[in-house]
Design an enzyme around this catalytic site. Sequence first.
Site, PDB file in Angstrom:
ATOM      1  N   VAL A 105      -7.637  -4.148  -0.823  1.00 58.34           N
ATOM      2  CA  VAL A 105      -6.591  -5.039  -1.344  1.00 58.34           C
ATOM      3  C   VAL A 105      -6.162  -6.020  -0.264  1.00 58.34           C
ATOM      4  O   VAL A 105      -5.828  -7.171  -0.555  1.00 58.34           O
ATOM      5  CB  VAL A 105      -5.397  -4.230  -1.883  1.00 58.34           C
ATOM      6  CG1 VAL A 105      -4.302  -5.156  -2.399  1.00 58.34           C
ATOM      7  CG2 VAL A 105      -5.846  -3.299  -3.004  1.00 58.34           C
ATOM      8  N   GLY A 106      -6.181  -5.590   1.001  1.00 54.85           N
ATOM      9  CA  GLY A 106      -5.876  -6.498   2.094  1.00 54.85           C
ATOM     10  C   GLY A 106      -6.836  -7.674   2.145  1.00 54.85           C
ATOM     11  O   GLY A 106      -6.438  -8.816   2.405  1.00 54.85           O
ATOM     12  N   GLU A 131     -12.082   6.216   4.103  1.00 50.69           N
ATOM     13  CA  GLU A 131     -10.731   6.770   4.060  1.00 50.69           C
ATOM     14  C   GLU A 131     -10.546   7.553   2.760  1.00 50.69           C
ATOM     15  O   GLU A 131     -10.704   7.005   1.664  1.00 50.69           O
ATOM     16  CB  GLU A 131      -9.695   5.645   4.146  1.00 50.69           C
ATOM     17  CG  GLU A 131      -8.270   6.156   4.242  1.00 50.69           C
ATOM     18  CD  GLU A 131      -7.265   5.036   4.422  1.00 50.69           C
ATOM     19  OE1 GLU A 131      -6.315   5.213   5.201  1.00 50.69           O
ATOM     20  OE2 GLU A 131      -7.428   3.975   3.780  1.00 50.69           O
ATOM     21  N   CYS A 151      -1.696   6.612   6.368  1.00 53.28           N
ATOM     22  CA  CYS A 151      -2.679   5.701   6.944  1.00 53.28           C
ATOM     23  C   CYS A 151      -3.038   6.079   8.375  1.00 53.28           C
ATOM     24  O   CYS A 151      -4.123   5.752   8.843  1.00 53.28           O
ATOM     25  CB  CYS A 151      -2.191   4.262   6.868  1.00 53.28           C
ATOM     26  SG  CYS A 151      -0.585   3.990   7.645  1.00 53.28           S
ATOM     27  N   LYS A 171       8.144  -6.246  -3.163  1.00 53.98           N
ATOM     28  CA  LYS A 171       7.323  -5.650  -4.213  1.00 53.98           C
ATOM     29  C   LYS A 171       6.915  -4.265  -3.735  1.00 53.98           C
ATOM     30  O   LYS A 171       6.018  -4.109  -2.913  1.00 53.98           O
ATOM     31  CB  LYS A 171       6.087  -6.515  -4.475  1.00 53.98           C
ATOM     32  CG  LYS A 171       4.975  -5.813  -5.264  1.00 53.98           C
ATOM     33  CD  LYS A 171       5.401  -5.504  -6.694  1.00 53.98           C
ATOM     34  CE  LYS A 171       4.286  -4.813  -7.460  1.00 53.98           C
ATOM     35  NZ  LYS A 171       4.222  -3.359  -7.156  1.00 53.98           N
ATOM     36  N   SER A 205      -4.373  -0.638   1.144  1.00 58.24           N
ATOM     37  CA  SER A 205      -5.790  -0.409   1.412  1.00 58.24           C
ATOM     38  C   SER A 205      -6.445  -1.654   1.995  1.00 58.24           C
ATOM     39  O   SER A 205      -6.000  -2.787   1.776  1.00 58.24           O
ATOM     40  CB  SER A 205      -6.508  -0.010   0.120  1.00 58.24           C
ATOM     41  OG  SER A 205      -6.604  -1.121  -0.756  1.00 58.24           O
ATOM     42  N   GLU A 209      -1.147  -4.267   7.443  1.00 62.46           N
ATOM     43  CA  GLU A 209      -1.419  -2.918   7.943  1.00 62.46           C
ATOM     44  C   GLU A 209      -2.225  -2.205   6.870  1.00 62.46           C
ATOM     45  O   GLU A 209      -1.715  -1.920   5.777  1.00 62.46           O
ATOM     46  CB  GLU A 209      -0.142  -2.145   8.253  1.00 62.46           C
ATOM     47  CG  GLU A 209      -0.444  -0.793   8.895  1.00 62.46           C
ATOM     48  CD  GLU A 209       0.788  -0.011   9.303  1.00 62.46           C
ATOM     49  OE1 GLU A 209       0.632   1.170   9.665  1.00 62.46           O
ATOM     50  OE2 GLU A 209       1.891  -0.569   9.260  1.00 62.46           O
TER      51      GLU A 209
END
Length: 505
Positions: free
Chosen positions: A250-251, A400, A302, A193, A247, A268
Amino acid sequence: MSFNFVPVNMADPRLPKTATRYRMFIDGQWTDGSAESTFVRNSPAHGIPVSEYPRGGKADVENAVSAARRAFDSGVWSRISGAERAAVLLKAANLIRENAEQLALVETLETGKSIQQSRGEVLGAAGCWEYAAGMARAIHGESFNNLGDSMLGLVTREPVGVVGVITPWNFPFFIASERYPFVLASGCTIVAKAAEITSGTTLMMAGLLKEAGLPDGAFNVVTGPGSVIGQALTEHPAVDMVSFTGSTAVGQSTIAASAANIKKLGLELGGKNPQVVFADADIDAALDGTLFGLLFNGGQCCVSGSRLIVERSIHAEFCERLLERAAKVKIGDPLNDETQVGAIIDERQYATIMRYIGLGRDEGGRLLTGGEALGEKPGLFIQPTIFDGVDADMSIFREEIFGPVLCVTPFDTYDEAIRIANDSCFGLAASVWTSNLDNAIRGFRDLKAGRLWVNTTISGGPELPVGGCKESGYGRETGTYGLDEYTEVKAVHIHLGKRAKWLAD
């Protein structure tokens, strides 16, 4: 302060007349699946349609997972020899090199990054496939011949199974290539995806893998919104592992979604990475590295060096010279070979960056340069922006931004530098600039990050692992550790001779 802007050439013959129409790739076939609509991607530098994708849904995830499950369980990929898998991966690497210019063009059109950067990333990605091909032949376990005459112990590594790989929009092809070949080298199968707005090169890779001889079902690509496709992948009981890059927010939701079947995860996530510059550093090298760490991929990286922590005795001079260099960077048309920094990925990220610049002003940061748009719309370009006097209470220090915004904080002692650098919920990457061996070694020992650079930044190859600690995630990609991520360890006890009975006759 003026900046070196490269105007966008709307007459460039490489710009498509109409958007390229892509289809999903499931079980070796191109398909629109269940999609009833499409998503059109506009170039963030040129404002014109460049790609069109089917908006898939849960039914397409179901079909893709079923195909990957069949391919894995049948053994058509999982149980062939490492040498056979290596041959396919090497062929894929060769095909990447043969198609490098077209892959780079699609990457630039969709992401807005400079064509020179895209070319470098595509060739770097080919190196990942080549390295992983070698690793396919190197998977091994252990033997324990010290358990006595009646027992032999073995430890084997076996592929995890079906892996969902969710990749971001900032380095669509390269980050995917830090994952896909290692997943495949281990014998796993994939449902991929990619980010909805940058799926082109992932779909091109599907075609190259089919040409390279990868069995049908071993690599599948579903396009559509992450909130639907990513969620369905992470929750699916037949998916054995998910590798997610994106991000931290979302992680966190990925961790929650994986709980239903205790799915293995590799994450990651975000970073707020320090560049620590000591007064004894090679100042020219540190200046160049700081600027590169700030502006590589427009700061949409990142591992971007977004916090400059500089020794106070050189602070003023370093900042002054940094501003001079920033004015020379060529920013603008990503299809121009001389451009070093291209466009911001989309309007939403553009607005986010500008909001943080406003916050930096409001919270008391001293704006040294930048802070405004560069060029004219529809191109999404932002001036390199540097804030001085940034402290740990400011949002631009802690959060971030994912854009060309640098926060400068001076320090007086080694201990203070490390404290400032580690004062973050993130732990993805860090750089140390010094000519003092003690500072270098103490620095990479004391800094809390998964990846460290000394007297350089954002460099390396597939030999070493990548990944973070703290809220930057867990697990490692690339290197031998990256291959280990996609295997399970099995302990085997083999009894030799007649076993002593527990229950007497």
